[in-house]
Design a protein around this motif. Structure first.
Motif, PDB file in Angstrom:
ATOM      1  N   TRP A 264     -34.943  63.110   0.752  1.00  0.00           N
ATOM      2  CA  TRP A 264     -34.244  64.754   1.373  1.00  0.00           C
ATOM      3  C   TRP A 264     -33.462  64.891  -0.170  1.00  0.00           C
ATOM      4  N   TRP A 265     -33.269  66.720  -0.362  1.00  0.00           N
ATOM      5  CA  TRP A 265     -32.506  66.394  -1.926  1.00  0.00           C
ATOM      6  C   TRP A 265     -31.462  67.026  -1.155  1.00  0.00           C
ATOM      7  N   THR A 266     -30.300  66.458  -1.478  1.00  0.00           N
ATOM      8  CA  THR A 266     -28.916  67.242  -1.108  1.00  0.00           C
ATOM      9  C   THR A 266     -28.141  68.234  -1.824  1.00  0.00           C
ATOM     10  N   ARG A 267     -28.397  67.273  -2.683  1.00  0.00           N
ATOM     11  CA  ARG A 267     -27.277  68.427  -4.378  1.00  0.00           C
ATOM     12  C   ARG A 267     -28.285  69.746  -4.894  1.00  0.00           C
ATOM     13  N   CYS A 268     -28.188  70.288  -3.578  1.00  0.00           N
ATOM     14  CA  CYS A 268     -28.203  71.894  -4.179  1.00  0.00           C
ATOM     15  C   CYS A 268     -27.835  73.041  -3.357  1.00  0.00           C
ATOM     16  N   ASN A 269     -27.842  74.011  -3.591  1.00  0.00           N
ATOM     17  CA  ASN A 269     -27.800  75.252  -3.217  1.00  0.00           C
ATOM     18  C   ASN A 269     -27.096  74.538  -1.596  1.00  0.00           C
ATOM     19  N   PRO A 270     -25.685  74.763  -1.623  1.00  0.00           N
ATOM     20  CA  PRO A 270     -25.621  74.412   0.098  1.00  0.00           C
ATOM     21  C   PRO A 270     -25.794  75.695   0.939  1.00  0.00           C
ATOM     22  N   ALA A 271     -27.212  76.381   1.098  1.00  0.00           N
ATOM     23  CA  ALA A 271     -27.593  77.675   1.696  1.00  0.00           C
ATOM     24  C   ALA A 271     -28.682  77.155   1.979  1.00  0.00           C
ATOM     25  N   SER A 272     -29.268  75.800   1.260  1.00  0.00           N
ATOM     26  CA  SER A 272     -30.222  75.244   1.188  1.00  0.00           C
ATOM     27  C   SER A 272     -30.650  74.109   2.112  1.00  0.00           C
ATOM     28  N   ASN A 273     -32.140  73.738   2.039  1.00  0.00           N
ATOM     29  CA  ASN A 273     -32.274  72.264   2.679  1.00  0.00           C
ATOM     30  C   ASN A 273     -33.683  72.091   2.341  1.00  0.00           C
ATOM     31  N   LEU A 274     -34.250  70.709   1.910  1.00  0.00           N
ATOM     32  CA  LEU A 274     -35.682  70.360   0.940  1.00  0.00           C
ATOM     33  C   LEU A 274     -35.599  69.188   1.837  1.00  0.00           C
ATOM     34  N   ARG A 275     -36.946  68.774   2.559  1.00  0.00           N
ATOM     35  CA  ARG A 275     -36.726  67.033   3.195  1.00  0.00           C
ATOM     36  C   ARG A 275     -38.713  67.668   3.102  1.00  0.00           C
ATOM     37  N   LEU A 276     -39.001  65.885   2.538  1.00  0.00           N
ATOM     38  CA  LEU A 276     -40.543  65.864   2.324  1.00  0.00           C
ATOM     39  C   LEU A 276     -40.722  64.923   3.657  1.00  0.00           C
ATOM     40  N   VAL A 277     -41.171  64.865   4.591  1.00  0.00           N
ATOM     41  CA  VAL A 277     -41.948  63.745   6.136  1.00  0.00           C
ATOM     42  C   VAL A 277     -42.894  63.507   5.458  1.00  0.00           C
ATOM     43  N   LEU A 278     -43.513  61.770   5.190  1.00  0.00           N
ATOM     44  CA  LEU A 278     -45.093  61.281   5.515  1.00  0.00           C
ATOM     45  C   LEU A 278     -45.154  60.835   6.466  1.00  0.00           C
ATOM     46  N   HIS A 279     -46.618  61.002   7.018  1.00  0.00           N
ATOM     47  CA  HIS A 279     -47.063  60.095   7.750  1.00  0.00           C
ATOM     48  C   HIS A 279     -47.816  59.294   7.583  1.00  0.00           C
ATOM     49  N   SER A 280     -48.121  57.922   8.237  1.00  0.00           N
ATOM     50  CA  SER A 280     -50.000  56.988   7.913  1.00  0.00           C
ATOM     51  C   SER A 280     -50.794  58.286   8.644  1.00  0.00           C
ATOM     52  N   GLY A 281     -51.046  59.056   9.295  1.00  0.00           N
ATOM     53  CA  GLY A 281     -52.113  59.549   9.789  1.00  0.00           C
ATOM     54  C   GLY A 281     -52.803  60.109   8.028  1.00  0.00           C
ATOM     55  N   GLY A 282     -53.875  61.151   9.093  1.00  0.00           N
ATOM     56  CA  GLY A 282     -54.068  62.358   8.172  1.00  0.00           C
ATOM     57  C   GLY A 282     -54.123  63.387   8.106  1.00  0.00           C
TER      58      GLY A 282
END
Length: 308
Positions: A264-282
């Motif tokens: 995830w990215w933390t140095r962004c607009n304080p009102a925002s949040n961006l997170r990528l989650v990967l898993h091993s499945g399809g």
């Protein structure tokens, strides 16, 4: 492409609609919501599962308003099908959330069944943002849904719709958690999006139906977008300072859940949040996703908490 200008009617429903609507009677509320008894709005229909309320007694709550997850189904499904995912729905209901399950429309001559209208190269069958507002406003009257505590999620093409709704109007929900979907090509630009958002994207490492890189469909007439391109657009929207992620985690959220690789990215607009989650499945909703998504949603929407 996304249109940045949103009709005024749909910008501030939480502040205007409640005052002008007459509360529905208990009898009217009991007429819809369950599987087989959809709730109708002007542009479509939805089903709903309420916390601690049996399917046979969907009544308007007279107590505190209820937080909600609006979940968009994959291709060929319906709102009723969403509610048949009993493990996911039970977890959400047990955490105190209503689950609102809208139904898509079927394109003429389509072999895939109902879906969502956002693909740039195809004729729009419905304004999905207007439909979303109709559903949320109707549910807030019928079932006392708290419009300030709404998480929008969806799977596959329903997950892609979540990206477009979040871009088109960042005020339609408090946060967004798409699964196995992203923008389609050509992707909108950051300038076409309305403002910073809180978004957690979940995707399978082995997904061949909606690969991380996207793929052409319809003989090359349409194309799923690249997930990393979609993330780049939202980094710009959220005014993140760097390209690479700032924080990383590789662990299970709960015993018995899938292993999640998160960044995830933390140095962004304080009102925002961006997170990528990967898993091993399809192409799937991984085990443990529901708890992880709700934990994230509650963390990033708590006023006193940091949005990391």
């Amino acid at each position: 492409m996304i249109k940045k200008i949103i009709p005024a009617l749909f910008l501030f429903p939480a502040f205007t609609l409640g005052a002008s609507h007459v509360a529905l009677s208990e009898t009217e509320n009991n007429l819809c919501g369950q599987i087989g008894k959809t709730c109708q709005v002007k542009l479509g229909s939805y089903n709903i599962s309420l916390p601690n309320v049996s399917d046979s007694s969907l009544d308007t709550k007279t107590g505190p308003s209820i937080p909600a997850i609006i979940f968009y189904h994959g291709a060929g499904r319906s709102g009723a099908d969403t509610l048949k995912n009993t493990a996911m729905i039970k977890t959400m209901n047990d955490r105190g959330y209503a689950v609102i399950a809208p139904s898509g429309l079927k394109r003429p001559n389509s072999r895939f069944g109902p879906g969502w209208s956002f693909i740039p190269q195809r004729k729009k069958m419905r304004d999905e943002l207007a439909f979303t507002y109709e559903v949320l406003d109707d549910a807030s009257v019928r079932f006392n849904i708290d419009r300030d505590r709404v998480l929008i999620s969806g799977f596959s093409i329903g997950g892609s719709l979540v990206w477009y709704l979040a871009c088109q109007d960042n005020r339609v929900a408090a946060a967004y958690a798409p699964i196995a979907g992203a923008f389609w090509s050509p992707e909108p630009t950051a300038k076409e999006c309305s403002g910073p958002i809180k978004l957690m994207q979940t995707h399978g490492w082995r997904d061949k139906t909606v690969p991380l890189e996207g793929r052409p469909l319809g003989g090359g007439t349409i194309q799923q977008g690249d997930v990393f391109h979609s993330l780049k657009v939202i980094r710009e929207v959220n005014r993140c300072e760097g390209l690479r992620a700032d924080e990383f985690d590789t662990s299970s959220t709960t015993p018995g859940s899938a292993l999640f690789w998160q960044r995830w990215w933390t140095r962004c607009n304080p009102a925002s949040n961006l997170r990528l989650v990967l898993h091993s499945g399809g192409h799937s909703i991984p085990k443990g996703w529901t708890e992880m998504a709700l934990d994230w949603f509650e963390k990033v929407t708590t006023p006193t908490s940091k949005t990391n």
